[in-house]
Design a protein around this motif. Sequence first.
Motif, mmCIF file in Angstrom:
data_model
loop_
_atom_site.group_PDB
_atom_site.id
_atom_site.type_symbol
_atom_site.label_atom_id
_atom_site.label_comp_id
_atom_site.label_asym_id
_atom_site.label_seq_id
_atom_site.Cartn_x
_atom_site.Cartn_y
_atom_site.Cartn_z
ATOM 1 N N TYR A 115 0.863 -1.206 -0.011
ATOM 2 C CA TYR A 115 0.050 0.168 -0.166
ATOM 3 C C TYR A 115 1.030 1.453 0.116
ATOM 4 C CZ TYR A 115 -4.651 -2.014 0.164
ATOM 5 O OH TYR A 115 -5.697 -2.537 0.116
ATOM 6 N N LEU A 116 2.012 1.083 0.925
ATOM 7 C CA LEU A 116 2.863 2.378 0.839
ATOM 8 C C LEU A 116 3.524 2.621 -0.370
ATOM 9 C CD1 LEU A 116 4.729 2.108 4.361
ATOM 10 C CD2 LEU A 116 3.381 4.005 3.407
ATOM 11 N N ARG A 117 3.861 1.716 -1.170
ATOM 12 C CA ARG A 117 4.078 1.750 -2.619
ATOM 13 C C ARG A 117 3.316 2.472 -3.631
ATOM 14 N NH1 ARG A 117 6.958 -3.606 -4.409
ATOM 15 N NH2 ARG A 117 8.562 -4.038 -2.867
ATOM 16 N N VAL A 118 1.976 1.712 -3.348
ATOM 17 C CA VAL A 118 0.894 2.401 -4.353
ATOM 18 C C VAL A 118 0.776 3.857 -4.085
ATOM 19 C CG1 VAL A 118 -1.413 2.243 -4.900
ATOM 20 C CG2 VAL A 118 -0.083 0.239 -4.599
ATOM 21 N N ILE A 119 0.694 4.224 -2.597
ATOM 22 C CA ILE A 119 0.826 5.639 -2.382
ATOM 23 C C ILE A 119 1.782 6.519 -2.811
ATOM 24 C CG2 ILE A 119 0.766 7.133 -0.282
ATOM 25 C CD1 ILE A 119 -0.681 5.051 1.099
ATOM 26 N N ALA A 120 3.074 5.846 -2.756
ATOM 27 C CA ALA A 120 4.149 6.686 -3.275
ATOM 28 C C ALA A 120 3.985 6.954 -4.828
ATOM 29 C CB ALA A 120 5.484 6.177 -2.810
ATOM 30 N N ALA A 121 3.631 5.861 -5.393
ATOM 31 C CA ALA A 121 3.621 5.798 -6.831
ATOM 32 C C ALA A 121 2.613 6.786 -7.297
ATOM 33 C CB ALA A 121 3.206 4.367 -7.440
ATOM 34 N N LEU A 178 1.333 9.244 -5.653
ATOM 35 C CA LEU A 178 1.603 10.816 -5.610
ATOM 36 C C LEU A 178 2.540 11.103 -6.362
ATOM 37 C CD1 LEU A 178 2.257 10.572 -1.555
ATOM 38 C CD2 LEU A 178 0.829 12.141 -2.801
ATOM 39 N N GLN A 179 3.601 10.335 -6.826
ATOM 40 C CA GLN A 179 4.567 10.576 -7.969
ATOM 41 C C GLN A 179 3.943 10.708 -9.297
ATOM 42 O OE1 GLN A 179 8.549 10.187 -7.584
ATOM 43 N NE2 GLN A 179 7.630 11.809 -8.700
ATOM 44 N N ARG A 180 2.626 10.061 -9.673
ATOM 45 C CA ARG A 180 2.175 10.496 -10.747
ATOM 46 C C ARG A 180 1.550 11.854 -10.760
ATOM 47 N NH1 ARG A 180 0.838 6.129 -13.683
ATOM 48 N NH2 ARG A 180 0.856 4.888 -11.747
ATOM 49 N N VAL A 181 1.109 12.199 -9.817
ATOM 50 C CA VAL A 181 0.482 13.537 -9.659
ATOM 51 C C VAL A 181 1.430 14.780 -9.792
ATOM 52 C CG1 VAL A 181 -0.696 15.231 -8.113
ATOM 53 C CG2 VAL A 181 -1.467 13.027 -8.048
ATOM 54 N N ALA A 182 2.682 14.339 -9.288
ATOM 55 C CA ALA A 182 3.805 15.327 -9.430
ATOM 56 C C ALA A 182 4.248 15.378 -10.883
ATOM 57 C CB ALA A 182 4.967 14.903 -8.556
ATOM 58 N N SER A 183 4.276 14.150 -11.487
ATOM 59 C CA SER A 183 4.930 14.110 -12.837
ATOM 60 C C SER A 183 4.071 14.902 -13.843
ATOM 61 C CB SER A 183 5.170 12.756 -13.230
ATOM 62 O OG SER A 183 5.736 12.721 -14.564
ATOM 63 N N SER A 224 -5.890 9.645 -9.523
ATOM 64 C CA SER A 224 -4.903 9.330 -8.549
ATOM 65 C C SER A 224 -5.166 9.570 -7.396
ATOM 66 C CB SER A 224 -3.452 9.895 -9.221
ATOM 67 O OG SER A 224 -2.687 9.470 -10.319
ATOM 68 N N VAL A 225 -5.832 10.805 -7.218
ATOM 69 C CA VAL A 225 -6.292 11.269 -5.921
ATOM 70 C C VAL A 225 -7.483 10.407 -5.261
ATOM 71 C CG1 VAL A 225 -7.522 13.117 -4.784
ATOM 72 C CG2 VAL A 225 -5.780 13.797 -6.450
ATOM 73 N N ARG A 226 -8.215 9.816 -6.409
ATOM 74 C CA ARG A 226 -9.252 8.731 -5.885
ATOM 75 C C ARG A 226 -8.506 7.617 -5.193
ATOM 76 N NH1 ARG A 226 -13.271 6.708 -10.394
ATOM 77 N NH2 ARG A 226 -14.176 4.982 -8.966
ATOM 78 N N ILE A 227 -7.478 7.171 -6.058
ATOM 79 C CA ILE A 227 -6.863 5.966 -5.534
ATOM 80 C C ILE A 227 -6.000 6.072 -4.018
ATOM 81 C CG2 ILE A 227 -4.735 4.399 -5.918
ATOM 82 C CD1 ILE A 227 -5.199 4.754 -9.033
ATOM 83 N N LEU A 228 -5.820 7.425 -4.008
ATOM 84 C CA LEU A 228 -5.083 7.788 -2.692
ATOM 85 C C LEU A 228 -6.294 7.605 -1.620
ATOM 86 C CD1 LEU A 228 -2.695 10.920 -3.670
ATOM 87 C CD2 LEU A 228 -1.916 8.542 -2.992
ATOM 88 N N GLU A 229 -7.040 8.138 -2.029
ATOM 89 C CA GLU A 229 -8.242 8.241 -0.843
ATOM 90 C C GLU A 229 -8.534 6.786 -0.506
ATOM 91 O OE1 GLU A 229 -11.468 9.971 -2.811
ATOM 92 O OE2 GLU A 229 -11.417 11.864 -1.535
ATOM 93 N N GLN A 230 -8.560 6.108 -1.349
ATOM 94 C CA GLN A 230 -8.942 4.464 -1.012
ATOM 95 C C GLN A 230 -7.965 3.964 -0.270
ATOM 96 O OE1 GLN A 230 -10.450 2.391 -4.595
ATOM 97 N NE2 GLN A 230 -11.001 4.228 -5.395
ATOM 98 N N CYS A 231 -6.675 4.231 -0.504
ATOM 99 C CA CYS A 231 -5.633 3.648 0.179
ATOM 100 C C CYS A 231 -5.504 3.807 1.549
ATOM 101 C CB CYS A 231 -4.018 4.158 -0.489
ATOM 102 S SG CYS A 231 -3.812 3.355 -2.048
#
Lengths: 194, 367
Positions: free
Chosen positions: B97-103, B105-110, B269-276
């Motif tokens: 889960y931490l990896r998905v969160i990091a990935a 977040l990274q997608r948003v940044a990129s 991505s924000v939606r995924i982060l919410e679920q995570c």
Amino acid sequence: MYGLGILNGMLVTMKNLVRRPFTVRYPEERLPQHPRFRGQEFVWYVERCTGCASCAKYCPLGIIRIVTHPGGADLPEGDSYAVDVFDIDLGRCMFCGLCVEACPYDALFMGSGFEEAQYERGKLVLTVDRLKEAEKRPSTWFRPQLESRGYSPFRDPPLPWELAGREGWRYHLPQRPGSGSEAGPPDARREEAG
Amino acid sequence: MPLRTEPVTVNIGPQHPSTHGVFRMRVTFDGEVVLDVEPVFGYLHRGSEKLAEERTYTQVITLTDRLDYVASMTSNQAYVLACEQLGDIQTPERGRYLRVIAAELQRVASHLMATGFLLNDLGAFATPLMYCFREREKVLDLFEMLCGARITMTYLRVGGVFQDAPEEFWPALKRFVAEMPHYIDEYEQLLSENEILLARTRGVGVLGTGEALNCSVTGPVLRSTGFAWDLRKVDPYEVYDRLEFEVPVGEHGDNYDRYKVRILEMRQSVRILEQCLAQVPSGPVRAEVPQLYRPPPGEAYGRVESPKGELGFYLVSDGGIAPYRCKVRSPSFINLTVLRDLLVGWKLADMIVTFGSIDVNMGEVDR
Ligand code: SF4
Ligand code: SF4
């Protein structure tokens, strides 16, 4: 109607015009840094280092140079090597922190500063003397024992070597636990109780 | 007497403010119209694949940081997934889960970076770019909490992540997830209906689905042509099969669609982060993997949907402490293969924008 989109966009610009600025004026003001921040120097405790050179082996660039000589009388019993040279070439370091991860004795920490610019490359080499004299404000990166204690290198005083490790404070007493001496650093006692 | 004209060849780059890194295009112009483009790259070649052969599996992670330096988390991720396949290592739930969160977040940044620079190329000098950087800064602050660095993270490890997130990370991530949709709304209000943007990007640099598939183009560039191909859906890794999200697609494959797909992906991505945030379990974050990881001989291919497309690492192990061979399938490089077809026939100013809309990162192209 042509121009509506631009007017709409202008509203955003106006909104941002009255917003509080997001930036700070750097040298005078600083943004807070997280204690885990991997800073641009290293904190090294000569008291804790055994000269095992795990850090040097683990560095992807091989930029840590260590020269030791037998320091204690009884090396198989845990006496450590004395470190003569401990050079870290910051000019090539990428601050990945793998050396800190490798250190089994919690002797090496990432630093917390970020203003290490120099005019000459040679001055970027951290020598053993500079490391000994430097102020000990370690980053909590890969050191859960500091993190669970809530240590922050930006707020708290420099950390003495007794408090930096993951073992209990009694470990460093001249006599081993149970031999009478109960005085210890206040922080450590709290840690052991909690 | 008729005026005698002839095509002129111009070098754009390797050090040109509009080329997004050290990239050179040798362009033949007829007046302002592009007749031919010859991309020249390799200026940033550092031999990462060869360097990987003489570093231990953990040390190679630092090299993957430097491939796509605006999205190092996903580079880390593709590499450690390949390593885990080699040794058949199970990552603990919380680590995944931490990896998905990091990935994410990274997608948003990129994508923020891609959007900002696209507008910069269009001539909206710095204003939208600075808005995008403002939010990217928040992502980088979150990364600093996670792993102490902002660009070259080295956060992921074979078998998980190096350390659990600190307590203050979770409230900060919640705040980010709550705020971010408003900021995306703001970009859309500023840009999506803007007539200048529409006039400059609609119908410019059109890429067809067939051509994109022929050239193995992936990522937002492929999805903008209307083809819904997202590795997170078609070959779920980590925990993506448990998360709900859509794969936004475009219609025409033009510059505007590429911009729009990125904006919509940020929302997902924000939606995924919410679920995570709601699902993340407690427990260990790292499997027991020795510091000198020694996988059995074999080969593995790990791939992730990086912000730029399918990023893959092909690793061959001979049972030693270092990979015998490491090959990177970098999306930026492969997406560049359609560059010539996109540019020919358009004008100089469109050329820069189209190149920007592919969103390449030279660190990844040259490796
Ligand atoms: S931080 Fe990384 S590059 Fe720098 S000395 Fe340590 S292991 Fe080497
Ligand atoms: S700093 Fe740590 S790893 Fe390096 S020689 Fe000293 S004890 Fe060993």
